[in-house]
Design a protein around this motif. Structure first.
Motif, PDB file in Angstrom:
ATOM      1  N   LEU A 143       0.829  -1.204   0.000  1.00  0.00           N
ATOM      2  CA  LEU A 143       0.000   0.000   0.000  1.00  0.00           C
ATOM      3  C   LEU A 143       0.865   1.256   0.000  1.00  0.00           C
ATOM      4  N   LEU A 144       1.927   1.247   0.821  1.00  0.00           N
ATOM      5  CA  LEU A 144       2.834   2.398   0.848  1.00  0.00           C
ATOM      6  C   LEU A 144       3.503   2.607  -0.507  1.00  0.00           C
ATOM      7  N   SER A 145       3.856   1.460  -1.167  1.00  0.00           N
ATOM      8  CA  SER A 145       4.480   1.559  -2.494  1.00  0.00           C
ATOM      9  C   SER A 145       3.510   2.192  -3.496  1.00  0.00           C
ATOM     10  N   LYS A 146       2.253   1.758  -3.435  1.00  0.00           N
ATOM     11  CA  LYS A 146       1.252   2.327  -4.329  1.00  0.00           C
ATOM     12  C   LYS A 146       1.032   3.808  -4.040  1.00  0.00           C
ATOM     13  N   ILE A 147       0.992   4.142  -2.767  1.00  0.00           N
ATOM     14  CA  ILE A 147       0.817   5.543  -2.380  1.00  0.00           C
ATOM     15  C   ILE A 147       1.958   6.397  -2.922  1.00  0.00           C
ATOM     16  N   SER A 148       3.217   5.851  -2.839  1.00  0.00           N
ATOM     17  CA  SER A 148       4.377   6.576  -3.362  1.00  0.00           C
ATOM     18  C   SER A 148       4.264   6.765  -4.871  1.00  0.00           C
ATOM     19  N   SER A 149       3.791   5.657  -5.544  1.00  0.00           N
ATOM     20  CA  SER A 149       3.619   5.763  -6.991  1.00  0.00           C
ATOM     21  C   SER A 149       2.564   6.806  -7.337  1.00  0.00           C
ATOM     22  N   TYR A 150       1.455   6.777  -6.575  1.00  0.00           N
ATOM     23  CA  TYR A 150       0.404   7.768  -6.808  1.00  0.00           C
ATOM     24  C   TYR A 150       0.916   9.186  -6.559  1.00  0.00           C
ATOM     25  N   GLU A 151       1.741   9.343  -5.539  1.00  0.00           N
ATOM     26  CA  GLU A 151       2.282  10.676  -5.249  1.00  0.00           C
ATOM     27  C   GLU A 151       3.168  11.173  -6.399  1.00  0.00           C
ATOM     28  N   GLN A 152       3.979  10.232  -6.969  1.00  0.00           N
ATOM     29  CA  GLN A 152       4.815  10.612  -8.113  1.00  0.00           C
ATOM     30  C   GLN A 152       3.953  11.027  -9.309  1.00  0.00           C
ATOM     31  N   GLU A 153       2.886  10.243  -9.560  1.00  0.00           N
ATOM     32  CA  GLU A 153       1.992  10.590 -10.652  1.00  0.00           C
ATOM     33  C   GLU A 153       1.323  11.944 -10.412  1.00  0.00           C
TER      34      GLU A 153
END
Length: 488
Positions: free
Chosen positions: A423-433
């Protein structure tokens, strides 16, 4: 306990031993019961089994010798009371007892030929039955106690005819007087501390001058035992003969050879008046009576013990001189008539030992009953060991269950941690996007501003061109009019 080694091992039971009771008149003779549903007779001196009786359908929950050691009463989880003649190797009496599923206990009421049993009824209420051995068809008395869940542990004092019922797991001790086939309720000792177990001191150990009738020892917890003293509220300082008739002195009236050859005798008695008067213990010895059993026919009468008197009793200090005495708040003495005690002259009294000047005035537990005290201690320890084993087994199962639960929780936590990482990895990816979208938005906003500026410039140019066009059209119109009006 690790350095203590047994003097002997008696083997016979197929499963764990539950109870061991020493014979009250014969030396080095004991009965035991086990989870193999049998009762066995032992010759401890020669380390051999002398008989076994089976026929029990479930666990034997309680065991007790009668007054002269000829019969054993046993209560069982199969809801039956049995009388067993171990020398004859047979059950001589059976009765349907308490019908509840919980534990029952049995105790002989001295030399009366009566038994008392405690247990639970069909509705789980606690009960007290009194049985006449001569007629076991039904109880002579049936008393409903209460609806508590703790097992009732019975203790009987023949001298005062008092029956004490201690509830396991609660702090109450009820006491009754048994007189003329009737049970009279006297009173109840109450405490806020529940008793995990209970033991009674033999009558010869009580303080005669304080008119102590009974002393019970209450197991409060794993490392604490509390003495509870029951006293008669009398002011008279003279010897109370009605409360202290001669009582068993803890000495053998028969040898093991005499007992197994078929002899019978009553217990050797202690004269309490001699102890009260001058601190000298006198005995009222019982003569052995030869009895031919159903299996043994001795070729010659067993030797008389008249020529071999019991060892002397030395008056010593009280076993618990400084123990706190907890007396019930109300009278122990009953208004009911107490029958006359046996006369001290019924047998030939004999002075056993000269008392020193500082001798105590009540009989010593150590000097009278060292062997039987060790046996009682071993029985209590065995009982507590069985209780500890039961609780240890339950605790082990609980620990195993908790361990499994802990492992399941750890697995679940690990899964949650892995899910949390994803979930944290996805959140980081979403933040980059989101950052990329912000940059794109900023770029678009800049281009939009540039386009607006260009549009404004174009609008200005278009306005200028429109103005020029209007001017040109006007000039063209003038020129056209001039051309039309020109005449050569």
């Amino acid at each position: 306990m690790e350095n203590i080694k047994p003097l002997a091992q008696l083997k016979g039971h197929g499963k764990r031993v539950g109870h061991v009771k020493f014979n009250p008149v014969a030396e080095n003779v004991a009965a035991s019961s086990g989870l193999d549903y049998s009762v066995r007779l032992w010759d401890i001196e020669h380390q051999g089994e002398k008989g076994a009786v089976g026929g029990f359908q479930d666990t034997i929950q309680s065991l007790d010798w009668n007054y002269n050691g000829t019969l054993v009463a046993a209560s069982s989880r199969d809801k039956k009371l049995r009388l067993v003649d171990l020398r004859a190797k047979q059950v001589v009496g059976t009765a349907p007892s308490h019908q509840g599923g919980k534990g029952s206990r049995v105790v002989w009421l001295g030399s009366t030929g009566k038994l008392a049993t405690t247990g639970f009824g069909r509705t789980s209420g606690r009960e007290l039955f009194v049985w006449d051995v001569a007629n076991l068809e039904k109880p002579e008395l049936t008393i409903e106690i209460d609806t508590s869940s703790g097992i009732l542990m019975p203790f009987y004092d023949e001298s005062s005819k008092m029956l004490y019922l201690a509830g396991k797991g609660d702090g109450n001790i009820r006491y009754y007087e048994y007189e003329k086939s009737k049970m009279f309720y006297i009173n109840e000792y109450t405490s806020t501390d529940p008793q995990r177990g209970m033991a009674a001191m033999p009558k010869r150990g009580v303080n005669v001058r304080d008119i102590e009738l009974m002393r019970l020892f209450k197991a409060v917890n794993s490392n604490s035992i509390e003495p509870i003293s029951f006293k008669a509220p009398r002011k008279d300082e003279s010897f109370q003969a009605d409360l202290y008739p001669p009582a068993p002195g803890g000495l053998a009236a028969l040898s093991s050879e005499q007992y197994f050859s078929g002899s019978t005798a009553d217990p050797v008695l202690v004269d309490f008046e001699s102890i009260y008067t001058n601190g000298i213990a006198k005995l009222v010895p019982a003569e052995p009576t030869p009895v031919v059993s159903s299996e043994t026919t001795p070729s010659s009468p067993p030797p008389s013990r008249a020529s071999a008197p019991p060892p002397p009793l030395s008056p010593l200090a009280s076993p618990h001189p400084e123990s706190p005495v907890l007396s019930p708040t109300s009278a122990v003495e009953s208004p009911h008539t107490i029958s006359e005690p046996p006369s001290p002259t019924a047998g030939k009294s004999r002075e056993i030992a000269e008392a020193p000047a500082t001798a105590n005035v009540y009989p010593p537990l150590e000097a009278v009953d060292t062997f039987l005290l060790d046996a009682k201690i071993e029985k209590v320890v065995s009982g507590y060991q069985e209780l500890i084993n039961q609780h240890s087994e339950a605790l082990s199962k609980k620990i195993d269950s908790l361990t499994e639960t802990q492992l399941a929780l750890e697995t679940k936590i690990s899964e949650l941690e892995s899910s949390n990482t994803q979930l944290l990895s996805k959140i980081s990816s979403y933040e980059q996007e989101i950052d990329s979208l912000k940059q794109l938005t900023d770029s678009l906003q800049t281009k939009s501003a540039d386009l607006e500026d260009s549009f404004k410039a174009h609008d200005s140019r278009v306005s200028e061109l429109e103005s020029n066009l209007v001017t040109t059209i006007a000039a063209a119109a003038k020129l056209t009019s001039a051309v039309e009006n020109f005449s050569p």
